[in-house]
Design a protein around this motif. Structure first.
Motif, PDB file in Angstrom:
ATOM      1  N   PRO A  29       0.813  -1.225   0.000  1.00 54.51           N
ATOM      2  CA  PRO A  29       0.000   0.000   0.000  1.00 54.51           C
ATOM      3  C   PRO A  29       0.844   1.273   0.000  1.00 54.51           C
ATOM      4  O   PRO A  29       0.463   2.274  -0.624  1.00 54.51           O
ATOM      5  N   ASP A  30       1.988   1.247   0.696  1.00 50.36           N
ATOM      6  CA  ASP A  30       2.863   2.421   0.720  1.00 50.36           C
ATOM      7  C   ASP A  30       3.425   2.722  -0.668  1.00 50.36           C
ATOM      8  O   ASP A  30       3.554   3.883  -1.067  1.00 50.36           O
ATOM      9  N   GLU A  31       3.749   1.653  -1.406  1.00 52.20           N
ATOM     10  CA  GLU A  31       4.264   1.837  -2.756  1.00 52.20           C
ATOM     11  C   GLU A  31       3.184   2.389  -3.686  1.00 52.20           C
ATOM     12  O   GLU A  31       3.437   3.266  -4.516  1.00 52.20           O
ATOM     13  N   LEU A  32       1.961   1.876  -3.512  1.00 58.23           N
ATOM     14  CA  LEU A  32       0.849   2.383  -4.307  1.00 58.23           C
ATOM     15  C   LEU A  32       0.608   3.863  -4.033  1.00 58.23           C
ATOM     16  O   LEU A  32       0.371   4.655  -4.947  1.00 58.23           O
ATOM     17  N   ALA A  33       0.649   4.229  -2.760  1.00 59.11           N
ATOM     18  CA  ALA A  33       0.436   5.627  -2.389  1.00 59.11           C
ATOM     19  C   ALA A  33       1.518   6.522  -2.987  1.00 59.11           C
ATOM     20  O   ALA A  33       1.237   7.621  -3.477  1.00 59.11           O
ATOM     21  N   SER A  34       2.770   6.023  -2.938  1.00 61.08           N
ATOM     22  CA  SER A  34       3.879   6.781  -3.518  1.00 61.08           C
ATOM     23  C   SER A  34       3.705   6.934  -5.032  1.00 61.08           C
ATOM     24  O   SER A  34       3.942   8.013  -5.600  1.00 61.08           O
ATOM     25  N   ASN A  35       3.270   5.858  -5.689  1.00 63.16           N
ATOM     26  CA  ASN A  35       3.011   5.914  -7.129  1.00 63.16           C
ATOM     27  C   ASN A  35       1.944   6.962  -7.454  1.00 63.16           C
ATOM     28  O   ASN A  35       2.076   7.731  -8.418  1.00 63.16           O
ATOM     29  N   TYR A  36       0.896   6.979  -6.636  1.00 57.12           N
ATOM     30  CA  TYR A  36      -0.217   7.896  -6.876  1.00 57.12           C
ATOM     31  C   TYR A  36       0.238   9.355  -6.738  1.00 57.12           C
ATOM     32  O   TYR A  36      -0.148  10.224  -7.544  1.00 57.12           O
ATOM     33  N   ILE A  37       1.063   9.627  -5.736  1.00 60.92           N
ATOM     34  CA  ILE A  37       1.571  10.991  -5.529  1.00 60.92           C
ATOM     35  C   ILE A  37       2.421  11.434  -6.717  1.00 60.92           C
ATOM     36  O   ILE A  37       2.290  12.559  -7.223  1.00 60.92           O
ATOM     37  N   GLU A  38       3.303  10.542  -7.183  1.00 63.94           N
ATOM     38  CA  GLU A  38       4.162  10.879  -8.319  1.00 63.94           C
ATOM     39  C   GLU A  38       3.335  11.108  -9.586  1.00 63.94           C
ATOM     40  O   GLU A  38       3.621  12.020 -10.371  1.00 63.94           O
ATOM     41  N   LEU A  39       2.302  10.277  -9.776  1.00 64.41           N
ATOM     42  CA  LEU A  39       1.449  10.438 -10.949  1.00 64.41           C
ATOM     43  C   LEU A  39       0.720  11.780 -10.936  1.00 64.41           C
ATOM     44  O   LEU A  39       0.631  12.464 -11.962  1.00 64.41           O
ATOM     45  N   THR A  40       0.172  12.143  -9.765  1.00 62.02           N
ATOM     46  CA  THR A  40      -0.564  13.410  -9.691  1.00 62.02           C
ATOM     47  C   THR A  40       0.365  14.605  -9.910  1.00 62.02           C
ATOM     48  O   THR A  40      -0.045  15.609 -10.510  1.00 62.02           O
ATOM     49  N   ASN A  41       1.602  14.486  -9.439  1.00 65.57           N
ATOM     50  CA  ASN A  41       2.572  15.566  -9.680  1.00 65.57           C
ATOM     51  C   ASN A  41       2.873  15.707 -11.174  1.00 65.57           C
ATOM     52  O   ASN A  41       2.896  16.816 -11.725  1.00 65.57           O
ATOM     53  N   ASP A  42       3.121  14.549 -11.823  1.00 66.75           N
ATOM     54  CA  ASP A  42       3.413  14.572 -13.256  1.00 66.75           C
ATOM     55  C   ASP A  42       2.197  15.033 -14.058  1.00 66.75           C
ATOM     56  O   ASP A  42       2.329  15.765 -15.059  1.00 66.75           O
ATOM     57  N   LEU A  43       0.998  14.615 -13.596  1.00 68.54           N
ATOM     58  CA  LEU A  43      -0.236  15.012 -14.283  1.00 68.54           C
ATOM     59  C   LEU A  43      -0.436  16.521 -14.186  1.00 68.54           C
ATOM     60  O   LEU A  43      -0.815  17.181 -15.176  1.00 68.54           O
ATOM     61  N   ALA A  44      -0.164  17.069 -13.009  1.00 69.70           N
ATOM     62  CA  ALA A  44      -0.300  18.522 -12.839  1.00 69.70           C
ATOM     63  C   ALA A  44       0.651  19.272 -13.765  1.00 69.70           C
ATOM     64  O   ALA A  44       0.287  20.296 -14.359  1.00 69.70           O
ATOM     65  N   TYR A  45       1.855  18.750 -13.904  1.00 66.82           N
ATOM     66  CA  TYR A  45       2.847  19.377 -14.792  1.00 66.82           C
ATOM     67  C   TYR A  45       2.373  19.307 -16.244  1.00 66.82           C
ATOM     68  O   TYR A  45       2.457  20.302 -17.000  1.00 66.82           O
ATOM     69  N   ALA A  46       1.879  18.130 -16.642  1.00 70.97           N
ATOM     70  CA  ALA A  46       1.429  17.938 -18.023  1.00 70.97           C
ATOM     71  C   ALA A  46       0.222  18.816 -18.326  1.00 70.97           C
ATOM     72  O   ALA A  46       0.103  19.368 -19.440  1.00 70.97           O
ATOM     73  N   GLN A  47      -0.706  18.962 -17.346  1.00 67.97           N
ATOM     74  CA  GLN A  47      -1.886  19.798 -17.563  1.00 67.97           C
ATOM     75  C   GLN A  47      -1.494  21.267 -17.742  1.00 67.97           C
ATOM     76  O   GLN A  47      -2.166  22.020 -18.450  1.00 67.97           O
ATOM     77  N   THR A  48      -0.400  21.658 -17.096  1.00 69.15           N
ATOM     78  CA  THR A  48       0.051  23.046 -17.187  1.00 69.15           C
ATOM     79  C   THR A  48       0.754  23.339 -18.507  1.00 69.15           C
ATOM     80  O   THR A  48       0.482  24.360 -19.156  1.00 69.15           O
ATOM     81  N   PHE A  49       1.640  22.444 -18.934  1.00 65.49           N
ATOM     82  CA  PHE A  49       2.495  22.729 -20.101  1.00 65.49           C
ATOM     83  C   PHE A  49       2.070  22.003 -21.378  1.00 65.49           C
ATOM     84  O   PHE A  49       2.429  22.436 -22.479  1.00 65.49           O
TER      85      PHE A  49
END
Length: 320
Positions: A29-49
């Motif tokens: 579960p900790d790995e899944l949570a870490s994956n989710y955080i990284e994805l949302t960060n990358d998604l936010a970057y992609a939505q911006t640029f």
């Protein structure tokens, strides 16, 4: 950063995350949570640029999948915990109902013997409880506060120490079942003898009612769950002595798993009993009605959890 560079820098990470989300086996579960955080960060970057790019859509879909998997695992975990409390523990209690009854009868008989022995032998109380404890209690009785012993020490410190001591006694009664039930029988009998002798001392000095209003504030739960722990120990001992159609080892392992579930259920009750003894019992003189209310509610809680609810579910699901 150009989109191609962004993809090149993160594609290995996204592939790994996608593999974690696609496999059927359980992922940490900790790995899944870490994956989710990284994805949302990358998604936010992609939505911006890169708001109109395919990589943004890909990351959005991956983030949604990660969120669903985390929520699904959390929901399954919560359901499993509820099932353990509402089904597995009551069924385990019902499975060892006879050893639990035997434990209650042994403790009750020992208490009666302890009380009557103290009536007919004046030195019996001192033999069981010790001179210092008896003398200090007599002094408290004469001072008009028979339960003064429960007012010593700090509230929090007393609650912690009492809880630890009670859990120790319970686990001792449980573990002693390994000695073919004899060890558990001894723990139950010796504690019952002490309880009976203790009450007779108050009866002898005419303050039993007042003392009981203090003792049973915490004692209702404390004594009850010690009896439950003793029943778990007897169940283990009996599984070794009377394995029925199983080998002794198989019988022991099966019963130990069941008894352990019941034993675990006593821990919250021990914490409640320790808290009551540390924070409430010392104020028993405030109101006799408040004392009686706590005692009655404690008794009802024990009866419901260990008798009424398992019986109700056993009839409903036809447990043997």
């Amino acid at each position: 950063m150009r989109e191609a560079s962004f993809v090149e820098r993160n594609k290995e990470k996204w592939t790994l995350i996608e593999n974690n989300l696609s496999i059927n086996m359980q992922v940490d579960p900790d790995e899944l949570a870490s994956n989710y955080i990284e994805l949302t960060n990358d998604l936010a970057y992609a939505q911006t640029f890169y708001p109109e790019s395919k990589v943004r859509a890909y990351l959005n879909e991956l983030a949604v999948t990660a969120h669903q998997k985390i929520y699904k695992d959390q929901k399954a975990s919560n359901n499993k915990f509820k099932s353990f409390i509402n089904e597995e523990i009551p069924q385990a209690i019902w499975s060892i109902r006879r050893p639990l009854l035997y434990s209650f009868l042994i403790f009750t008989l020992a208490s009666v013997i302890g009380f009557l022995s103290s009536v007919y032998d004046i030195d019996f109380i001192r033999l069981i409880l010790g001179d210092y404890y008896v003398d200090s209690t007599i002094e408290s009785i004469k001072a008009g506060d028979p339960a003064a012993v429960y007012g010593k020490g700090s509230n929090f410190g007393s609650a912690i120490w009492i809880t630890i001591n009670n859990v120790r006694v319970a686990f001792m009664a449980f573990a002693a079942g390994l000695f073919f039930s004899v060890g558990t029988g001894y723990v139950l009998f010796s504690n019952g003898i002490m309880l009976g002798a203790f009450h007779q001392m108050f009866f002898q000095y005419g303050v039993m009612g007042k003392a009981m209003s203090a003792i049973w504030i915490h004692g209702t739960i404390e004594i009850s769950v010690i009896i439950v722990a003793g029943g778990c120990g007897l169940a283990i001992g009996n599984s070794i002595l009377f394995p029925k159609s199983f080998t002794r080892l198989t019988s022991f392992v099966r019963t130990a798993k069941i008894a352990m579930k019941v034993l675990v259920s006593t821990i919250p009750f021990f914490i409640i009993a320790g808290t009551l003894e540390g924070f409430v019992t010392r104020y028993y003189n405030v109101s006799i009605w408040l004392c009686l209310l706590i005692i009655v509610l404690s008794l009802l809680a024990i009866l419901y959890f260990y008798v009424i609810n398992p019986y109700r579910l056993a009839k409903r699901f036809q447990w043997k």
